[in-house]
Design a protein around this motif. Structure first.
Motif, PDB file in Angstrom:
ATOM      1  N   GLN B 393       0.845  -1.199   0.000  1.00  0.00           N
ATOM      2  CA  GLN B 393       0.000   0.000   0.000  1.00  0.00           C
ATOM      3  C   GLN B 393       0.877   1.244   0.000  1.00  0.00           C
ATOM      4  N   ALA B 394       1.986   1.179   0.761  1.00  0.00           N
ATOM      5  CA  ALA B 394       2.906   2.319   0.752  1.00  0.00           C
ATOM      6  C   ALA B 394       3.447   2.533  -0.661  1.00  0.00           C
ATOM      7  N   ARG B 395       3.811   1.443  -1.310  1.00  0.00           N
ATOM      8  CA  ARG B 395       4.339   1.528  -2.677  1.00  0.00           C
ATOM      9  C   ARG B 395       3.279   2.119  -3.604  1.00  0.00           C
ATOM     10  N   ARG B 396       2.037   1.671  -3.448  1.00  0.00           N
ATOM     11  CA  ARG B 396       0.964   2.196  -4.307  1.00  0.00           C
ATOM     12  C   ARG B 396       0.777   3.687  -4.077  1.00  0.00           C
ATOM     13  N   ASN B 397       1.085   4.130  -2.847  1.00  0.00           N
ATOM     14  CA  ASN B 397       0.990   5.566  -2.572  1.00  0.00           C
ATOM     15  C   ASN B 397       2.252   6.301  -2.998  1.00  0.00           C
ATOM     16  N   GLY B 398       3.177   5.581  -3.617  1.00  0.00           N
ATOM     17  CA  GLY B 398       4.351   6.258  -4.162  1.00  0.00           C
ATOM     18  C   GLY B 398       5.645   6.055  -3.393  1.00  0.00           C
ATOM     19  N   ALA B 399       5.617   5.241  -2.337  1.00  0.00           N
ATOM     20  CA  ALA B 399       6.831   5.060  -1.537  1.00  0.00           C
ATOM     21  C   ALA B 399       7.882   4.241  -2.297  1.00  0.00           C
ATOM     22  N   ARG B 400       9.138   4.505  -1.992  1.00  0.00           N
ATOM     23  CA  ARG B 400      10.195   3.621  -2.464  1.00  0.00           C
ATOM     24  C   ARG B 400      10.410   2.572  -1.378  1.00  0.00           C
ATOM     25  N   VAL B 401      10.450   1.315  -1.777  1.00  0.00           N
ATOM     26  CA  VAL B 401      10.687   0.246  -0.808  1.00  0.00           C
ATOM     27  C   VAL B 401      11.977  -0.455  -1.200  1.00  0.00           C
ATOM     28  N   THR B 402      12.891  -0.569  -0.230  1.00  0.00           N
ATOM     29  CA  THR B 402      14.184  -1.191  -0.481  1.00  0.00           C
ATOM     30  C   THR B 402      14.400  -2.305   0.523  1.00  0.00           C
ATOM     31  N   VAL B 403      14.869  -3.431   0.048  1.00  0.00           N
ATOM     32  CA  VAL B 403      15.170  -4.540   0.941  1.00  0.00           C
ATOM     33  C   VAL B 403      16.679  -4.770   0.936  1.00  0.00           C
ATOM     34  N   ILE B 404      17.265  -4.765   2.117  1.00  0.00           N
ATOM     35  CA  ILE B 404      18.687  -5.090   2.249  1.00  0.00           C
ATOM     36  C   ILE B 404      18.756  -6.411   2.993  1.00  0.00           C
ATOM     37  N   ASP B 405      18.957  -7.469   2.256  1.00  0.00           N
ATOM     38  CA  ASP B 405      18.883  -8.795   2.871  1.00  0.00           C
ATOM     39  C   ASP B 405      19.517  -9.806   1.927  1.00  0.00           C
ATOM     40  N   PRO B 406      20.216 -10.778   2.488  1.00  0.00           N
ATOM     41  CA  PRO B 406      20.866 -11.753   1.597  1.00  0.00           C
ATOM     42  C   PRO B 406      19.911 -12.684   0.873  1.00  0.00           C
ATOM     43  N   ARG B 407      18.722 -12.845   1.400  1.00  0.00           N
ATOM     44  CA  ARG B 407      17.816 -13.850   0.839  1.00  0.00           C
ATOM     45  C   ARG B 407      17.215 -13.409  -0.490  1.00  0.00           C
ATOM     46  N   PRO B 408      16.724 -14.359  -1.252  1.00  0.00           N
ATOM     47  CA  PRO B 408      16.036 -13.983  -2.489  1.00  0.00           C
ATOM     48  C   PRO B 408      14.675 -13.388  -2.153  1.00  0.00           C
ATOM     49  N   ALA B 409      14.651 -12.082  -1.981  1.00  0.00           N
ATOM     50  CA  ALA B 409      13.424 -11.422  -1.528  1.00  0.00           C
ATOM     51  C   ALA B 409      12.356 -11.486  -2.603  1.00  0.00           C
ATOM     52  N   SER B 410      11.142 -11.690  -2.163  1.00  0.00           N
ATOM     53  CA  SER B 410      10.031 -11.649  -3.107  1.00  0.00           C
ATOM     54  C   SER B 410       8.907 -10.875  -2.447  1.00  0.00           C
ATOM     55  N   LEU B 411       8.430  -9.891  -3.127  1.00  0.00           N
ATOM     56  CA  LEU B 411       7.328  -9.087  -2.599  1.00  0.00           C
ATOM     57  C   LEU B 411       6.386  -8.784  -3.748  1.00  0.00           C
ATOM     58  N   PRO B 412       5.089  -8.667  -3.465  1.00  0.00           N
ATOM     59  CA  PRO B 412       4.127  -8.479  -4.560  1.00  0.00           C
ATOM     60  C   PRO B 412       4.053  -7.036  -5.039  1.00  0.00           C
ATOM     61  N   PHE B 413       5.172  -6.439  -5.321  1.00  0.00           N
ATOM     62  CA  PHE B 413       5.213  -5.085  -5.894  1.00  0.00           C
ATOM     63  C   PHE B 413       6.657  -4.805  -6.279  1.00  0.00           C
ATOM     64  N   GLN B 414       6.846  -3.670  -6.925  1.00  0.00           N
ATOM     65  CA  GLN B 414       8.179  -3.319  -7.375  1.00  0.00           C
ATOM     66  C   GLN B 414       8.995  -2.746  -6.212  1.00  0.00           C
ATOM     67  N   PHE B 415      10.163  -3.304  -6.013  1.00  0.00           N
ATOM     68  CA  PHE B 415      11.011  -2.801  -4.934  1.00  0.00           C
ATOM     69  C   PHE B 415      12.473  -2.970  -5.338  1.00  0.00           C
ATOM     70  N   ASP B 416      13.356  -2.313  -4.590  1.00  0.00           N
ATOM     71  CA  ASP B 416      14.788  -2.469  -4.846  1.00  0.00           C
ATOM     72  C   ASP B 416      15.351  -3.470  -3.860  1.00  0.00           C
ATOM     73  N   HIS B 417      16.257  -4.273  -4.331  1.00  0.00           N
ATOM     74  CA  HIS B 417      16.832  -5.283  -3.458  1.00  0.00           C
ATOM     75  C   HIS B 417      18.347  -5.175  -3.481  1.00  0.00           C
ATOM     76  N   PHE B 418      18.937  -5.026  -2.312  1.00  0.00           N
ATOM     77  CA  PHE B 418      20.385  -5.139  -2.189  1.00  0.00           C
ATOM     78  C   PHE B 418      20.679  -6.492  -1.544  1.00  0.00           C
TER      79      PHE B 418
END
Lengths: 163, 828, 431
Positions: B393-418
């Motif tokens: 919902q935050a992403r739909r409202n325009g937020a940038r979401v970034t994940v910093i984690d070694p695992r293969p992250a999967s989220l149901p929206f567009q995000f950045d992964h380090f």
């Protein structure tokens, strides 16, 4: 499987598009032209080209009149059944076609040549009654004219089909 | 603030309020099918029609489609509007089957309710009904398309709200069809909400099919136990079993929805193997008798070894009552402990709890309003599923979401992964913290934080350091950033660094928030009510040394503690006395000398503190006892009458502990609330059970930033060459303790495998389709590999299946030499 | 082709129409084609163009009659870029074929019209949304767009100006609802073509969220002549005070010479039928007509002399729609006709909202029963109720469907009751 050159051409179109999804219908039409209809395989290939889930294309393919999710014949005959054609004898022409082809509306001849489908007003009311075969319009129709058209198409099919 | 008149009453509502909501504020519930507050207005069903008699808009209007405006005069009772609404119902009933007797929605069906309230009864349409073919949608949701009224709620919820694409809308006109491209299990772990959101019976609860009408059930509110978020559910119990759960609205936490783990995690309550009779040395005895024996034997151990020869252990799934009682009894008796959180993440949770303050804490719902979110060392979908839709919902409202984690992250929206390796996570955080310190004229306290990270490598050598530096700029330029930090597999310095970053951002300008992801429903309480030492590891060492001879374990399976099973078994064999109080069958209950069955949180009220520091009350949903399915031959209560409830000769764990602590069961009732206040100052002003607010109360946490920067220095050992870090991680289904016992979710639990980066695989000579053998303390585990490019290098990730725990290394994070990993041969 | 152009009235849109072939770019230029855009690019500001079109009183020819100039003016000066021009060539209103004739007659007229429209909206991309049944027209357009591009009328820096404009042809998958402006935007974006409810209006938030101006083929084709000859000239073309310009009237049904005729706006219905369409067919007597496609009410004998423009029809509670006149005679059963129209609407409803999705098939079922001798008296008030409630649908589709039904119930109720009383269709020969 689509031939490589077709696939390549479609992929290029998608790559050139600013918004790939705007080509969803064009890609499905192109793939349909190749397969004759949008089989599951065809739809899935089209989805891969557009870069979306097959469901996204299924949502569209099942909406539109000219995307066929079931097998159709080589010539898809859409008979106009809207008001002007209807009052100009649609029903008897339809019956004539059914009898001539030995099929009911919605069916395909056993030789795979013709499919009969209804269609809403095709914008040929000035040449009513009219029909559309593979997106080409014919009208005003009479039983004799229909026979002639069918013969021409049969001959064309015989000529272009390697025996 | 527009002022308008609805049904001759005036109301002032905030700008942008829909007329349908304005009316609801006045207690006027305008009918609706397609409108849903979480999904917004689309104007499809047309049943919310009202007549605008005067004002800027006139005539029949859909109240969901118009904003309240000054001067509006709205009538919901106007004859034309009423007649139109009634007609909409008639339209929707044209094709609706009259299968209400066999429809599980019957009795709580919006279509049924509105048909009755609209006064439509006589069928005038003489045409045939349209029919559809249903699809198999998996073990949770039953599909019955003939009942559909085409409100589009399902597809809007599924695609727009939660971001899954495998359920959509097909066909046209009166043939509109909602379903999948092909029949098959729904991919969304939030699919159960379709059942709640469908206004009629297209999607019904498959596991509880034909089990009863809504009014047959004992329906009570409850708090979900299957992660730390504390989502709200409604429990339906019948014949002494929990039958079904639904999402319950919570303004602060889960909104309208819950995840499928929460919805279907409950069957542990009903299991035949659930301990229901007390046992002493394998022999069934009464509950009171077993407690008495346990008390005597504990006295005897204490007499021999002194009170320090006895230790007490709880867990993060114990309610505050049990945790508090463990502490009170241990303190009173001089026993060791309590150890309230045996999870390997307990130390991280403790850091997290010590670092959260009232300024920083944000609720799950508040995350939806954040505009820049950094998720560090957490995997939302797997560790706290409902966090994922909140982030979306935050992403739909325009937020940038970034994940910093070694695992293969999967989220149901567009995000950045380090995909940063565990060893580099601190360095990655250090980049953000240093950048903040460089940019801002920091006060002395900021410098403390920077000094604390001096020991961490400067981060220059981690992949995409520039990208992280750029991320800082986004954080800095945001209005409401939130740092989400995990505890499950995080290296020990990360939770503190996350807090440091949030605090520094606050100094830098933005109103930063902090949100920790924790493992258990009451991890927070455990950290609050127990001391860092002894840890569970300390207790095991003491048992091995013979210093501890007796253990009292309340609602805790020691085999989930991350300690190697062989070692644990050996230690437990050295115990003279193991008293286990629990409601699930586990290796720990099976090893008990004395087993005391206890009530679940469905059967006795319990208080829980969620990850945000919010105390919530989960009242009892039903009174417990043996399911009638077991005692009555299956389908109907037996007609032998008795006063007591069969199989209910047990109490809450805390009452058992009270007895073990020497209190006479017959003495005056205790004031638990007061006792909890004595146990921790933050718990002094808890409301009484009857006054508990629906969304609980946020604990008053200190707001003393100055002292709150991390001062511990962490030294990192040299990175081992030729080593890989093995992470054993949570997944949505199959890891969490209670829901992993759910028969319903079994089908959704995938077979085990191991994620490996393709380049690491190549170096190890592995390719897709191979299996690897991994040597660890647990022996050799053979797992197929899954080549996953979207993960950190140098890391192996095993999604944990609790039922296969004995085959896996127990540590969540272990460093393995590359020689310990090899391609498994055929015979392996 | 059945159409001819032997009329004394000025031919503006059909100026270059040949009976045997499509007007080529040279034909078009010979008669002053592309002069308008040249002048515009040299001497007009976008605002000047908007004003001129506004002054000309050009009303949208797609059926809704929205002022074309006003639509352009709703694109805010500071609206974001890119902006889009969409030419709505999804002519699917039953009885309507004028755009088809126009596209086959003079494609460069449309291209120049789009150029002018785009210039005034400061759009750089134009899309022709065309129905799949008009595949031939789509190919012609693609070919002529390429020719125009070669000639320097499309592309970058058109005629040495800093104005860039290109045109794409987008083929629909074929559905009536795609003609609805907002549904068309969804279709163009590869989404299901359900309508979107404004606000926001497409001119602020349209295709891909950018300002988008959608105009009908005929509307766009009116623009070059307006720019060449002025607003007053255009207004003077009409026969009525309130009308402006010429109009393409398509006529079909029970007339001798069905076809598409360019006549002054406001020409009388009687003249169209009796003179241009060669009179009623042999043995036919005028009973009624649909004046502007399937979404209009029946026009009965009493209005036979009505001036066919937007205002005159509005004054008697009718709509000019697309000016596609479908003529019925004494042998046509109006229940049957209306049932056929409902069949069309039911099949083409997108399924978004309840009244349209459920109400129209409901009506169709009732009419089928009446037509087939299963009618009951109570069906009449039921139909009246359906009609009334269709107006509360999401978009204009269902109210459009309600129009002929209203006509049936108001003007031909006796015919309906005859069906019910006689338990058969009085127009069908009994077996």
């Amino acid at each position: 499987m689509l031939p490589t050159n077709v696939k390549q051409m479609l992929n290029q179109q998608i790559q050139a598009a600013e918004h790939p999804r705007e080509l969803a219908i064009d890609i499905m039409m192109a793939v349909q032209d190749h397969y004759g209809y949008l089989s599951d395989e065809a739809l899935e290939e089209a989805a891969a080209i557009v870069g979306v889930d097959p469901l996204k294309l299924e949502e569209l393919a099942t909406f539109y009149t000219f995307l066929y999710r079931e097998p159709v014949g080589r010539y898809v005959i859409h008979i106009c059944d809207s008001v002007i054609c209807w009052m100009n004898g649609y029903e008897s022409l339809r019956d004539h076609l059914c009898k001539k082809l030995g099929i009911q509306m919605g069916e395909t001849t056993p030789d795979g040549l013709f499919t009969l489908l209804p269609v809403c007003c095709i914008g040929y009311c000035d040449r009513s009654p009219a029909m559309l075969i593979n997106k080409k319009a014919y009208g005003p129709l009479t039983p004799a004219k229909i026979d002639e058209i069918l013969e021409t198409l049969r001959a064309e099919a015989a000529e272009t089909t390697p025996s | 603030m527009p002022k308008l008149i609805i049904d001759e009453r005036e109301i002032t509502v905030p700008e942008g309020t829909k007329v349908i909501d304005a009316a609801e504020r006045m207690g006027i519930m305008i009918p609706r099918f397609c409108y849903h507050p979480a999904l917004g207005a689309v104007g499809a069903c047309r049943v919310c029609a009202v007549n605008c008699l005067d004002g800027p808009i006139k005539g029949i209007q859909m109240s969901c489609m118009i904003d309240a405006q000054d001067g509006m005069k709205v009538s919901t009772t106007d004859a034309e509007a009423v007649d139109f609404r009634k007609h909409v119902i008639e339209w929707l009933m044209l094709h609706h089957p009259h299968d209400c007797p066999v429809c599980d929605e019957g009795g709580h069906c919006l279509l049924q309710d509105l048909t009755v309230s609209g006064g439509h009864g006589v069928r005038r349409f003489q045409g045939p009904k349209r029919t559809h073919t249903d699809q198999h949608l998996g073990p949770l949701v039953r599909h019955e398309m003939n009942r559909c009224i085409q409100c589009y709620r399902c597809v809007r919820y599924y695609q727009e709200f939660t971001g899954y694409e495998d359920l959509g809308v097909m066909q046209i006109g009166s043939r509109v069809y909602y379903g999948r491209y092909r029949p098959g299990t729904l991919e969304s772990p939030f699919s159960g909400n379709l059942i709640d959101i469908c206004p009629t019976g297209v999607y019904t609860d498959k596991p509880s099919r034909y089990r009863g009408r809504r009014w047959d059930f004992e329906r009570r509110p409850a708090v979900c136990l299957h992660c730390a978020l504390g989502c709200h559910v409604t429990v339906s119990a019948r014949y002494r079993e929990v039958v079904r759960q639904e999402a319950r609205f919570s303004e602060s936490i889960n909104g309208h929805f819950i995840c499928d783990r929460g919805r279907y995690g409950f069957p542990y309550v009903n299991l035949p193997q659930r301990p229901r009779s007390a046992r002493v040395d394998g022999t069934e005895t009464g509950w009171e008798a077993a407690l008495k024996t346990a008390g005597e034997r504990l006295e005897s151990v204490a007499w021999k070894t002194g009170p320090q020869g006895i230790a007490v252990v709880g867990s993060a799934r114990c309610g505050l009552e049990t945790q508090g009682m463990l502490k009170r009894v241990a303190d009173a008796k001089g026993w060791q402990g309590p150890v309230l959180d045996i999870d390997p993440a307990a130390a991280n949770v403790r850091t997290a709890v010590s670092r959260l303050d009232s300024d920083l804490q944000v609720s799950l719902r508040e995350i939806e309003t954040a505009d820049c979110i950094v998720v560090v060392s957490a995997d939302p979908l797997n560790e706290a599923p409902m966090l994922a839709p909140a982030l979306r919902q935050a992403r739909r409202n325009g937020a940038r979401v970034t994940v910093i984690d070694p695992r293969p992250a999967s989220l149901p929206f567009q995000f950045d992964h380090f995909p940063v390796a565990p060893d580099d996570l601190a360095a990655a955080m250090a980049i953000l913290i240093r950048k903040c310190a460089e940019k801002e004229p920091l006060s002395e306290l900021g410098k403390t934080a920077v000094r604390s990270i001096e020991a961490v490598s400067d981060g220059a050598d981690i992949p995409d350091a520039d990208g992280l530096a750029a991320l800082y700029d986004d954080l800095h330029n945001s209005r409401r950033p939130v740092i989400v930090c995990g505890t499950h597999t995080a290296p020990p310095e990360i939770p503190g660094m996350a807090a440091d970053l949030a605090l520094l951002l606050r100094i830098a300008g933005p109103r930063a928030g902090l949100f920790y992801v924790m493992p258990g429903p009451n991890s927070f309480g455990a950290a609050l009510l127990s001391d860092p030492a002894p840890s569970f590891g300390d207790l095991v060492s003491a048992i091995e040394k013979g210093e501890i001879k007796a253990l009292v374990v309340a609602e805790s399976d020691l085999f989930g503690s991350g300690i190697d099973w062989d070692r644990l078994r050996n230690a437990m064999n050295k115990l003279e006395l193991l008293v286990t109080l629990d409601y699930i069958d586990s290796p720990t209950t099976r090893a008990a000398h004395i087993l005391i069955p206890t009530l679940t949180s469905y059967e006795t009220p319990s208080l829980l503190i969620n990850n945000e520091g919010r105390v919530q009350q989960s009242p009892a949903a039903f009174r417990g006892g043996d399911p009638i399915a077991r005692t009555g031959g299956g389908d109907h209560p037996p007609r032998a009458f008795r006063r007591d409830i069969p199989g209910r000769e047990m109490g809450a764990a805390w009452t058992a502990l009270l007895t073990l602590g020497g209190r006479d069961p017959g003495s005056a009732p205790v004031n638990l609330t007061a006792w909890l206040g004595e146990a921790h100052p933050a718990l002094t002003s808890l409301p009484e059970a009857s006054d508990f607010p629906p969304d609980g109360v946020r604990l008053p946490l200190a707001e003393n930033a100055v002292e709150r920067f991390q001062t511990d220095r962490f030294s990192h050992g040299e990175k081992e060459e030729d080593a890989l870090t093995l992470l054993v991680v949570d997944r949505t289904f199959g890891t969490e303790e209670l829901s992993s016992l759910s028969s319903i979710l079994k089908e959704l639990t995938p077979s085990p495998f191991i994620h490996i980066h393709p380049e690491d695989a190549a170096e190890l000579g592995l390719s897709e389709g191979d299996a690897v053998g991994i040597d660890s303390e647990a022996g050799t585990t053979v797992l197929p590999i899954n080549l996953t490019p979207e993960m950190a290098r140098g890391v192996l990730v095993i999604p944990r299946r609790r039922d296969l725990d004995d085959r896996l290394p127990q540590e969540r994070r272990t460093v393995l030499s590359k020689t310990a990993i090899r391609k498994a041969t055929e015979d392996a | 082709m059945a159409e001819t152009t032997d009329t004394a009235y000025p031919q503006v849109l059909f100026a270059n129409r040949k009976l045997d072939r499509i007007a080529a770019i040279d034909d078009y230029r010979k008669n002053g084609g592309y002069e308008a855009i040249e002048t515009v690019l040299k001497t007009f500001s976008p605002k000047d163009v908007q004003k001129l079109i506004q002054d000309s009183n050009l009303l949208g020819r797609g059926g809704a009659a929205f002022p074309a100039g006003m639509k352009l003016q709703t694109v805010a000066d500071d609206a974001p870029f890119p902006r889009y021009i969409v030419c709505n060539a999804d002519e699917m209103e039953p009885g309507t074929f004028k755009d088809r004739v126009l596209l086959h007659a003079d494609p460069h007229l449309l291209i120049e019209g789009m150029l002018i429209d785009a210039y005034s909206a400061r759009a750089e991309k134009g899309i022709v949304f065309i129905r799949p049944e008009y595949e031939n027209a789509a190919r012609i357009l693609e070919r002529e767009v390429a020719i125009a591009e070669k000639a320097g009328f499309l592309g970058k820096n058109i005629l040495g100006s800093d104005f860039n404009f290109s045109i794409d042809v987008h083929r629909s998958g074929g559905r009536y609802i795609c003609g609805e402006v907002t549904a068309q935007l969804n279709a163009l974006e590869g989404k299901r073509p359900n309508p979107r409810k404004p606000p926001p209006y497409p001119t602020e938030f349209g295709l891909w969220g950018k300002p988008t101006v959608t105009q009908n083929v005929e509307t766009l084709c009116c623009m070059p002549p307006i720019l060449r000859n002025g607003a007053q000239w255009f207004k003077d073309l009409a026969l009525t005070e309130t009308g402006a310009g010429t109009k393409l009237y398509g006529i079909s049904g029970r007339v001798k010479k069905p076809g598409c005729f360019e006549l002054p706006m406001g020409v009388r219905l009687s003249e169209i039928i009796d003179e241009h369409a060669g009179g009623m067919a042999e043995g036919s007597e005028f009973k009624a007509c649909l004046p502007g496609g399937a979404s209009t009410r029946y026009l009965t004998r009493e209005h036979y002399d009505i001036p066919m423009d937007f205002e005159s029809l509005k004054a008697v509670g009718m709509r000019l729609g697309t000016a596609a006149i479908m003529v019925f005679d004494q042998s046509d059963c109006m229940v049957g006709v209306t049932h056929n129209l409902m069949e069309f609407f039911a099949r083409e409803s997108c399924g978004w909202c309840t009244p349209c999705r459920e109400g129209i098939p409901y009506i169709k079922d009732i009419l089928w029963r009446i037509e087939n001798g299963l009618g009951e008296e109570r069906f009449v008030p039921m139909l009246e109720r359906e009609c009334r409630h269709l107006w509360n649908a999401y978009c204009a589709f269902a109210p459009g469907a309600a129009a002929p039904l209203e006509g049936l119930l108001n003007d031909f109720q006796d015919e309906v009751l005859d069906h019910i009383r006689e338990k058969k269709c009085p127009f069908k020969a009994s077996v």
